[in-house]
Structure formats: structure tokens, C-alpha cells
Design a protein around this motif. Sequence first.
Motif, PDB file in Angstrom:
ATOM      1  N   GLY A 226       1.742  51.212  -8.454  1.00 18.32           N
ATOM      2  CA  GLY A 226       0.670  50.652  -9.280  1.00 18.32           C
ATOM      3  C   GLY A 226       1.134  49.957 -10.550  1.00 18.32           C
ATOM      4  O   GLY A 226       0.709  48.837 -10.845  1.00 18.32           O
ATOM      5  N   LYS A 227       2.037  50.625 -11.277  1.00 22.17           N
ATOM      6  CA  LYS A 227       2.462  50.061 -12.563  1.00 22.17           C
ATOM      7  C   LYS A 227       3.202  48.737 -12.383  1.00 22.17           C
ATOM      8  O   LYS A 227       3.005  47.796 -13.140  1.00 22.17           O
ATOM      9  N   GLN A 228       4.096  48.711 -11.370  1.00 23.35           N
ATOM     10  CA  GLN A 228       4.864  47.493 -11.090  1.00 23.35           C
ATOM     11  C   GLN A 228       3.941  46.347 -10.679  1.00 23.35           C
ATOM     12  O   GLN A 228       4.092  45.216 -11.122  1.00 23.35           O
ATOM     13  N   ILE A 229       2.984  46.682  -9.811  1.00 25.71           N
ATOM     14  CA  ILE A 229       2.028  45.669  -9.341  1.00 25.71           C
ATOM     15  C   ILE A 229       1.225  45.123 -10.522  1.00 25.71           C
ATOM     16  O   ILE A 229       0.953  43.923 -10.613  1.00 25.71           O
ATOM     17  N   PHE A 230       0.863  46.005 -11.424  1.00 31.58           N
ATOM     18  CA  PHE A 230       0.108  45.605 -12.616  1.00 31.58           C
ATOM     19  C   PHE A 230       0.883  44.529 -13.381  1.00 31.58           C
ATOM     20  O   PHE A 230       0.329  43.500 -13.792  1.00 31.58           O
ATOM     21  N   LYS A 231       2.192  44.756 -13.559  1.00 29.22           N
ATOM     22  CA  LYS A 231       3.010  43.786 -14.303  1.00 29.22           C
ATOM     23  C   LYS A 231       3.102  42.450 -13.562  1.00 29.22           C
ATOM     24  O   LYS A 231       2.974  41.391 -14.146  1.00 29.22           O
ATOM     25  N   TYR A 232       3.350  42.534 -12.239  1.00 32.38           N
ATOM     26  CA  TYR A 232       3.388  41.316 -11.426  1.00 32.38           C
ATOM     27  C   TYR A 232       2.076  40.545 -11.553  1.00 32.38           C
ATOM     28  O   TYR A 232       2.048  39.329 -11.679  1.00 32.38           O
ATOM     29  N   ALA A 233       0.968  41.299 -11.501  1.00 29.15           N
ATOM     30  CA  ALA A 233      -0.367  40.703 -11.491  1.00 29.15           C
ATOM     31  C   ALA A 233      -0.572  39.817 -12.712  1.00 29.15           C
ATOM     32  O   ALA A 233      -0.941  38.641 -12.595  1.00 29.15           O
ATOM     33  N   THR A 234      -0.315  40.395 -13.871  1.00 29.91           N
ATOM     34  CA  THR A 234      -0.595  39.641 -15.092  1.00 29.91           C
ATOM     35  C   THR A 234       0.372  38.460 -15.219  1.00 29.91           C
ATOM     36  O   THR A 234      -0.029  37.352 -15.540  1.00 29.91           O
ATOM     37  N   ARG A 235       1.658  38.716 -14.895  1.00 32.66           N
ATOM     38  CA  ARG A 235       2.661  37.652 -15.037  1.00 32.66           C
ATOM     39  C   ARG A 235       2.375  36.475 -14.083  1.00 32.66           C
ATOM     40  O   ARG A 235       2.343  35.326 -14.490  1.00 32.66           O
ATOM     41  N   THR A 236       2.139  36.811 -12.801  1.00 28.28           N
ATOM     42  CA  THR A 236       1.999  35.736 -11.811  1.00 28.28           C
ATOM     43  C   THR A 236       0.671  34.992 -11.961  1.00 28.28           C
ATOM     44  O   THR A 236       0.636  33.773 -11.823  1.00 28.28           O
ATOM     45  N   MET A 237      -0.407  35.714 -12.267  1.00 27.94           N
ATOM     46  CA  MET A 237      -1.694  35.005 -12.398  1.00 27.94           C
ATOM     47  C   MET A 237      -1.681  34.104 -13.628  1.00 27.94           C
ATOM     48  O   MET A 237      -2.252  33.018 -13.615  1.00 27.94           O
ATOM     49  N   MET A 238      -1.001  34.570 -14.675  1.00 35.91           N
ATOM     50  CA  MET A 238      -0.927  33.746 -15.877  1.00 35.91           C
ATOM     51  C   MET A 238      -0.126  32.463 -15.600  1.00 35.91           C
ATOM     52  O   MET A 238      -0.571  31.360 -15.894  1.00 35.91           O
ATOM     53  N   ARG A 239       1.045  32.643 -14.984  1.00 34.20           N
ATOM     54  CA  ARG A 239       1.900  31.484 -14.727  1.00 34.20           C
ATOM     55  C   ARG A 239       1.227  30.480 -13.784  1.00 34.20           C
ATOM     56  O   ARG A 239       1.207  29.284 -14.039  1.00 34.20           O
ATOM     57  N   ASN A 240       0.641  31.001 -12.706  1.00 34.76           N
ATOM     58  CA  ASN A 240      -0.015  30.098 -11.752  1.00 34.76           C
ATOM     59  C   ASN A 240      -1.208  29.381 -12.376  1.00 34.76           C
ATOM     60  O   ASN A 240      -1.413  28.188 -12.132  1.00 34.76           O
ATOM     61  N   SER A 241      -1.982  30.086 -13.190  1.00 35.34           N
ATOM     62  CA  SER A 241      -3.131  29.448 -13.842  1.00 35.34           C
ATOM     63  C   SER A 241      -2.664  28.337 -14.768  1.00 35.34           C
ATOM     64  O   SER A 241      -3.222  27.223 -14.761  1.00 35.34           O
ATOM     65  N   GLN A 242      -1.631  28.628 -15.541  1.00 31.63           N
ATOM     66  CA  GLN A 242      -1.121  27.616 -16.485  1.00 31.63           C
ATOM     67  C   GLN A 242      -0.587  26.393 -15.739  1.00 31.63           C
ATOM     68  O   GLN A 242      -0.840  25.254 -16.124  1.00 31.63           O
ATOM     69  N   MET A 243       0.145  26.642 -14.643  1.00 32.56           N
ATOM     70  CA  MET A 243       0.707  25.520 -13.875  1.00 32.56           C
ATOM     71  C   MET A 243      -0.386  24.664 -13.244  1.00 32.56           C
ATOM     72  O   MET A 243      -0.331  23.437 -13.269  1.00 32.56           O
ATOM     73  N   ALA A 244      -1.406  25.325 -12.681  1.00 32.75           N
ATOM     74  CA  ALA A 244      -2.492  24.566 -12.033  1.00 32.75           C
ATOM     75  C   ALA A 244      -3.304  23.786 -13.074  1.00 32.75           C
ATOM     76  O   ALA A 244      -3.690  22.630 -12.833  1.00 32.75           O
ATOM     77  N   LEU A 245      -3.538  24.395 -14.234  1.00 36.07           N
ATOM     78  CA  LEU A 245      -4.280  23.697 -15.295  1.00 36.07           C
ATOM     79  C   LEU A 245      -3.491  22.475 -15.774  1.00 36.07           C
ATOM     80  O   LEU A 245      -4.047  21.384 -15.947  1.00 36.07           O
ATOM     81  N   GLU A 246      -2.195  22.657 -15.945  1.00 39.96           N
ATOM     82  CA  GLU A 246      -1.337  21.544 -16.377  1.00 39.96           C
ATOM     83  C   GLU A 246      -1.385  20.397 -15.361  1.00 39.96           C
ATOM     84  O   GLU A 246      -1.526  19.236 -15.727  1.00 39.96           O
ATOM     85  N   ALA A 247      -1.308  20.763 -14.080  1.00 39.61           N
ATOM     86  CA  ALA A 247      -1.343  19.742 -13.021  1.00 39.61           C
ATOM     87  C   ALA A 247      -2.678  19.002 -13.003  1.00 39.61           C
ATOM     88  O   ALA A 247      -2.753  17.841 -12.595  1.00 39.61           O
ATOM     89  N   LYS A 274      -4.277  36.980 -22.864  1.00 36.57           N
ATOM     90  CA  LYS A 274      -3.063  36.157 -22.839  1.00 36.57           C
ATOM     91  C   LYS A 274      -3.377  34.669 -22.704  1.00 36.57           C
ATOM     92  O   LYS A 274      -2.732  33.825 -23.310  1.00 36.57           O
ATOM     93  N   LEU A 275      -4.382  34.351 -21.872  1.00 37.49           N
ATOM     94  CA  LEU A 275      -4.734  32.940 -21.655  1.00 37.49           C
ATOM     95  C   LEU A 275      -5.732  32.433 -22.698  1.00 37.49           C
ATOM     96  O   LEU A 275      -6.085  31.254 -22.703  1.00 37.49           O
ATOM     97  N   GLU A 276      -6.194  33.347 -23.552  1.00 38.77           N
ATOM     98  CA  GLU A 276      -7.196  33.036 -24.575  1.00 38.77           C
ATOM     99  C   GLU A 276      -8.475  32.473 -23.971  1.00 38.77           C
ATOM    100  O   GLU A 276      -8.967  31.403 -24.351  1.00 38.77           O
ATOM    101  N   ILE A 277      -8.969  33.188 -22.958  1.00 39.13           N
ATOM    102  CA  ILE A 277     -10.252  32.827 -22.335  1.00 39.13           C
ATOM    103  C   ILE A 277     -11.285  33.865 -22.744  1.00 39.13           C
ATOM    104  O   ILE A 277     -11.040  35.069 -22.616  1.00 39.13           O
ATOM    105  N   ASN A 278     -12.437  33.376 -23.183  1.00 41.07           N
ATOM    106  CA  ASN A 278     -13.541  34.251 -23.532  1.00 41.07           C
ATOM    107  C   ASN A 278     -14.027  34.991 -22.281  1.00 41.07           C
ATOM    108  O   ASN A 278     -14.248  34.369 -21.243  1.00 41.07           O
TER     109      ASN A 278
END
Length: 334
Positions: A226-247, A274-278
Motif C-alpha cells: 500500500g505505502k509504495q503504491i501510494f508513492k507511485y500514485a502521486t508521482r505518476t499521476m502528477m507527472r502524467n497530468s503535467q505532461m498532458a497539460l503541457e502538450a 501538488k498540482l495546485e488544483i482547487n
Amino acid sequence: MTPSKYSKILGTGSYIPSRTLTNQELEKMVDTSNEWIIERTGIKERRLAKLDGSETCSEMGAFAAKKAMEAANIKPDEIDLILFATVSPDYKLPSTAAVLQQKLGIKNECPCLDIVAACSGFLYGLVIADSMIKTGIYKNILIIGAELLQPFVDWTDRTTCILFADGAGAAVLGRADENDSSKILSSTLSCDGTGDKLLFVPSGGSASPLNKEKLERKEDKLVMEGKQIFKYATRTMMRNSQMALEAAHLSVSDLQWFIPHQANLRIIEYLAKKLEINMEKIIVTVEKYGNNSAATIPIALDEAVRAGKIKRGDKCAMTAFGAGVTSGAVVLQY
Ligand code: UT7
């Protein structure tokens, strides 16, 4: 068929199973408490499918798909491809997409394919469908995210049984042109296979066929770090969201809506910070439905559309992570 500049979501649908499992019921099954579950996950209750054949993965998928086709105003034989995202297929073979085809009355022999990308499965499907529509290979593609996770959950393991649930969501993707206010703008997909054992079912596949001993050790059930997945979750969703928004040449402030995978309210809140979304822009369903893997995003999308929150032309980002560890994000104008 000529290529299409863009694709767009023509319609959405979802299906929520009838049985509710509350935290209070879980208190009687394992050593847990309503307070702990709410504090650590945000989940108050979750839905489970009936196991009498009336709410199989394909049945729930069919209910959701019919609603999506109705909303899209698309007849069964106008569907050119079915993509079914699930890690809880009706059978090892054939694909659940093939089982679904006849349930929808589709007689045109369209290709049918399952996608195994866990909680990212619906977004994987959306990206595959988007590219196939753009190349002009297919016109209308039905994408389903549906799960009947119940048989794969160890209902004596308090670390997993409080999280997972059943359900289905669907969307029909079709062609869009440049002037269309609805279109998929950008997407990213990723997978870090070094995390393949962080969330997995140890046996029952060809690498480890089930036998009596393995069944006794419950190797046919989900295990999770659980703990490891939690870290992956936040890291990967943040990175993918930022990349898709940039594109898409957009920033977070351009978005009207954000739909993350619904695994844990704490993950969603951390991501929002982290993404500063309301939080008001974020569609949240995890408190009432739990984590139904590939179904969470299409269910959240469908509910928000039907509630009149997400309107045509609204800019929306969706992001997910799941076993694999898979991840992805899609930015679109609904
Ligand atoms: O789609 C992907 C699906 N998976 C996920 O998204 C999982 C991501 N991870 C999580 O959501 C969280 O890690 C969990 C909800 C699974 C666990 O929350 P946590 O805050 O990471 O708790 P923890 O694992 O650090 O456990 C803290 C304590 C432990 O006790 P000790 O060692 O401190 O005495 C656990 O044994 O809480 C205990 N615990 C529970 N207590 C009451 C673990 N599960 C429960 C429970 N009820 N259900």
C-alpha cells in the motif's frame, strides 16, 4: 476512411451495482474501524456486484455501454471496435469484449479487444481509440472500464478489503474536426514494470497455475504494498497530468474539471495540493463507490456529465495509475 483531425467523446454511461457494503459491515468482518477507514482512505461505503450471474463484469459493462450508446445516439451496428478495460474478465478466454458484443446486439463482427492496464485501463483505451479514429481506421469506438474485483479480494485482509469494489463505466468515441468544441486535446501513457509486484495476484496465471496448496495460501487473491503504491500514485499521476497539460498548451488554471483515479481520498487531496488544483474542480466518487479500478474514471465522468457539472466544451483532465505500475493522463474538451 479519411483521417480525422481529432476524436471526441460522443456519450457516456455507467452502472453501479446494487449492493452497498458499509464500513460498519467491514468492522464485523476484519479488525478495522469506520474512523480508520474514513481517515486513511475517505471511503464511507462501496458497491459490490451480485454473484448470481446478473452482475458479471460483462453484464455491468453492457449496462454502462448501452447508456453510453444511447447518449451518443449510436446504434449497435455503428460501433466499429470494442475496447474492454478490465483486470477481472468474465473468463481467461475469450475476451470480455467478445462476450459483451452479443449482449449489445452488435452483429457487424467488429473487432473486440480487452485491455489489461488495471486502474489506468480506461485511459489506455481512450488513447488507443483516439489514435485509431485519427488515422481513419475506425469511426465509432466503444470503450468500457468494468470490474468485478470481489472474487480476487481476500475478505480477511484488512489492508485491501476496505478499498476495492465493483462497477462499470463506458464511453463512445467518434470523429471531431478542428472547429468542434468537443475534442481530445492530448494524452500520455506510461508504465514502470519494476513495480510489477506492488499490486498483483500471485497465482492463477500461466507462470503459477493454481493448485490446492496455493489456494489454501490464498494466492488467487490480490496482494498490495500500500505505502509504495501510494508513492507511485502521486508521482505518476502528477507527472502524467503535467505532461498532458503541457502538450495541450494548457495550465491547471485553464481546466474546469479534473478527474483522478478514485483509489483513496488522501491520494486525490495530495495530488490536488501538488498540482495546485482547487478541490471544487475535482470529481470525487471514492467515498461512496470505493476503488473499482478501470471503472472509476468513466463512472466519475458519466456522473458529472449527467449531473450537469461537466458541460460540452468544458476543459477536463483525467489521470490514473494502477497495477503494473501503469499510469496516464488525457486532456480534453468534453
Ligand atoms: O488502484 C490502486 C489501489 N491501491 C492503492 O491505491 C493503495 C494506495 N495506498 C493506500 O491507499 C494506503 O497505503 C492504505 C489505505 C492501503 C493504508 O494506509 P496507510 O496510511 O499507508 O497505513 P499503513 O499501511 O501505514 O498502516 C498503518 C497502520 C498499521 O498498523 P501499525 O503497523 O502502525 O500497528 C496497519 O497494520 O494501520 C494498520 N492498518 C489498519 N488498521 C485498521 C492497516 N489496514 C487497516 C485497517 N484498519 N483496515
